[in-house]
Design a protein around this motif. Structure first.
Motif: not given
Length: 662
Positions: A195, A197, A209, A212-213, A237, A315-316, A367-368, A371, A374
């Motif tokens: 993951h 970010v 942010l 997020s990938y 995002v 967020e995605n 959000c995850t 994310a 961070c």
């Protein structure tokens, strides 16, 4: 400074060795010959020492020698305690050495290199950063199988100069120590992605942010020589989740190299099977959720306006069951109590998800956890999910509550159920706790009812990582709500098996694993001193603009420390302590006939200028900072309390004492 004869001879010997090493004598001969040839007229046959030194300085030879010599103080443990001066030595300047990491030869590693970015078109017009000037930066954060990494910040640009390498350990937790050196087939079954970010930090320290990938790293298992290059297209995002924000060039390599690689057909087949299995689980859960919702609406038609949230967008822009945002999270040695966990979550910044355009609607974005951590700030849902996960980790029966506050504003908070039936609400944005005592609407009017202190108005559903309940009581008002979760006439449950099928732990899941919390890297004492010094300068300048002189009382400033420590202790434990000692110390420090005024204020950021501007907006604090009178003495004390993830609570107290003149 006189040196003993043996030290002087030692110093001469070291300098002589350095001059020989650099061949300074040869350079002096060359310069001497060149100077005689170029600068002396034929009849003048000798050159002075001053002329030679001037020529050496002009050609930069003296500067080169001085650069190569570096003075250091060599202090051993005995000399530290003694009053004698440390001896001085001249040493060679070592070239900068890259920090090396010891690799355990019995373990398998994935070396992930980020080799620059491109097509970050939003920063196409970004000017070149000037040396010494602050600029916006990109930081890349990674999480893989309980390991977290952070890249060096690089200036924001169309082609950001990322050049970082991360060594990720690959092993199968379920197989124990025997899986340290996993083979290709075993690694193919590890479906955890890397993951990534991407965070942008502006010149004021505010974070955003960017992307997020989830990187599928297992393509390296089919690569020749165990090395492959990957191009990762990062999407935005929230409302921009379908728009590309840039591309990262990534190189993946396995250490030690595989003796036997897999064929691309095998890896692609595995990926396809996993996607198919995950999609089927999600489809079955969606079918079940629709059926559950139909049954819920049949209980009472008005249920369709209640806040019963089964799915939420991350967020995605991906719809995920809300139960997947919560999981028992243990903080190790970083947090000791549930109340300390609540305090930690409350000092993480609060920011509603950004929305493009006007209107009163709220942008949907849960959000995850990576994310959220961070970026160090998020919406109330992010705070509630994290607090619920931490309370579950501390062994409490915790749930996230979805409902409304005053004026019908949607809100989420946390609830815990005690073994004795006590219901406690936890406000994740403030750390406050409220005991819930329901009002019985059937009681006679003369019966005194408990007055709710919490800000919550309605509640639609509650959930955690294993359970989901929809509120099916006649009224969804929190004050009359009974939290008898075993009574299906009051709370309609979802199937535990259905929730387990799409929430970890599971073999294949689209839900990202939870990252571990990281210890703070902030030095509380240094941060406190820096902010305090800046506030003194700002206050002095402000008073100077008003034509007032400023005299700081260091002793009075120090006496404010116990009060700030007591305030933080009270926020964390709800217990007040030490106030008597503080008041007694202040009374002793303020002479008779003088007046003392103090104003404490709390922040969750470390920007001194921003904090000072906020202080001036308070009439009480402004009155202290701009105090006029006889024998005015000012004091300020700052105390930074650090928490995991570089979150911090900053307490500031301005105070003054002056002679009362009537």
């Amino acid at each position: 400074m006189s040196l003993p004869p043996e030290k002087a001879s030692e110093l001469k010997q070291i300098i002589r060795q350095q001059l020989v090493k650099m061949d300074v004598h040869g350079k002096i001969r060359e310069v001497l010959a060149e100077t005689i040839r170029e600068e002396l007229v034929p009849e003048q046959q000798q050159i002075s020492t001053e002329d030679l030194i001037k020529a050496l300085r002009q050609r930069g030879i003296i500067d080169d020698v001085m650069k190569e010599l570096k003075f250091v103080t060599d202090v051993d443990e005995k000399e530290k305690t003694s009053a004698s001066k440390p001896s001085t030595h001249l040493v060679d300047r070592e070239p900068p050495v890259l920090k090396k990491t010891n690799i355990d030869p019995t373990r398998r590693y994935l070396y992930l290199q980020v080799l620059g970015g491109k097509a970050f078109l939003e920063h196409l017009q970004e000017p070149e950063p000037l040396p010494g000037h602050a600029c916006s930066t990109f930081t890349l954060c990674l999480h893989f199988r309980n390991q977290r990494f952070r890249s060096k910040p690089v200036p924001c640009a169309c082609e950001p100069d990322f050049h970082d390498g991360f060594l990720l350990e690959v092993h199968k937790d379920s197989l124990g120590e025997g899986s340290k050196m996993v083979d290709a087939t075993t690694m193919l079954s590890i479906c955890d992605p890397v993951h990534m970010v991407l965070i942008r930090t502006d010149t004021f320290g505010e974070t955003t942010l960017v992307a997020s990938y989830f990187l599928e790293w297992r393509s390296v298992l089919a690569a020749e020589n165990g090395v492959t290059n990957v191009t990762a297209e990062l999407l935005g995002v929230g409302t921009e989740s379908k728009v590309s924000v840039g591309v990262l060039n990534i190189r993946l390599e396995l250490y030690p190299h595989l003796t036997k690689t897999l064929s691309p057909e095998i890896t692609n087949t595995q990926f396809a099977l996993e996607r198919q299995k995950t999609a089927e689980k999600e489809r079955l859960f969606l079918v079940y959720a629709k059926q559950w919702w139909r049954e819920y609406l049949q209980i009472r038609p008005t249920h369709n306006v209640r806040l019963v949230k089964i799915f939420a967008q991350d967020e995605n822009g991906v719809n995920r069951p809300v139960c997947s945002f919560v999981r028992p999270l243990r903080a190790g040695r970083l947090l000791d109590t549930p109340r300390q966990a609540a305090r930690f979550v409350s000092v993480l910044g609060y920011e509603r998800a950004p929305i493009i355009g006007g209107g009163a609607g709220k942008q949907e974005q849960w959000c995850t956890l990576l994310a959220f951590l961070c970026r160090n700030k998020g919406d109330c849902e992010d705070h509630a999910n994290l607090l619920c996960s931490l309370l579950l980790g501390f062994g409490l029966e915790a749930f996230v509550c979805v409902g409304t506050k005053a004026k019908g504003v949607p809100h989420t908070w946390v609830m815990t159920c005690g073994t004795d039936g006590t219901i406690t609400f936890w406000e994740s944005l403030t750390g406050h706790r409220y005991i819930h005592r329901p009002i019985n609407p059937d009681d006679p009017p003369l019966v005194e009812q408990p007055k709710p202190l919490y800000p919550y108005r309605t509640i639609g559903c509650i959930f955690n990582h294993q359970k989901f309940f929809g509120n099916c009581q006649p009224s969804d008002a929190v004050e009359v709500c009974v939290f008898d979760l075993h009574n299906e006439s009051k709370w309609k449950p979802m199937s535990t098996e259905a929730i387990k099928s799409i929430c970890p732990p599971g073999t294949t899941s689209s839900v990202p694993p939870f990252p571990p919390l990281c210890a703070s890297t902030i030095d509380a004492a240094i941060a406190s001193n820096e902010i305090e010094l800046q506030l003194r300068i700002l206050a002095s300048e402000h008073r100077k603009d008003l034509g007032l002189s400023t005299v700081w009382d260091d002793h009075l400033s120090y006496l404010l420390s116990p009060a700030l420590a007591a305030y933080e202790l009270e926020r964390t434990t709800s217990v007040s302590a030490g106030n008597e000692e503080f008041q007694d110390a202040v009374r002793r420090a303020v002479p008779e006939g003088h007046t003392f005024k103090g104003f404490p204020i709390h922040f969750v950021y470390r920007n001194a200028r921003r904090a000072f501007a906020t202080c001036l907006r308070s009439p009480f604090c402004e009155e202290i900072i701009c105090c006029r009178g006889d024998q005015v003495r000012l004091a300020v004390r700052v105390r930074v309390f650090t928490y995991p993830e570089c979150a911090c609570a900053v307490w500031i107290m301005f105070a003054c004492k002056y002679r009362s003149v009537l």
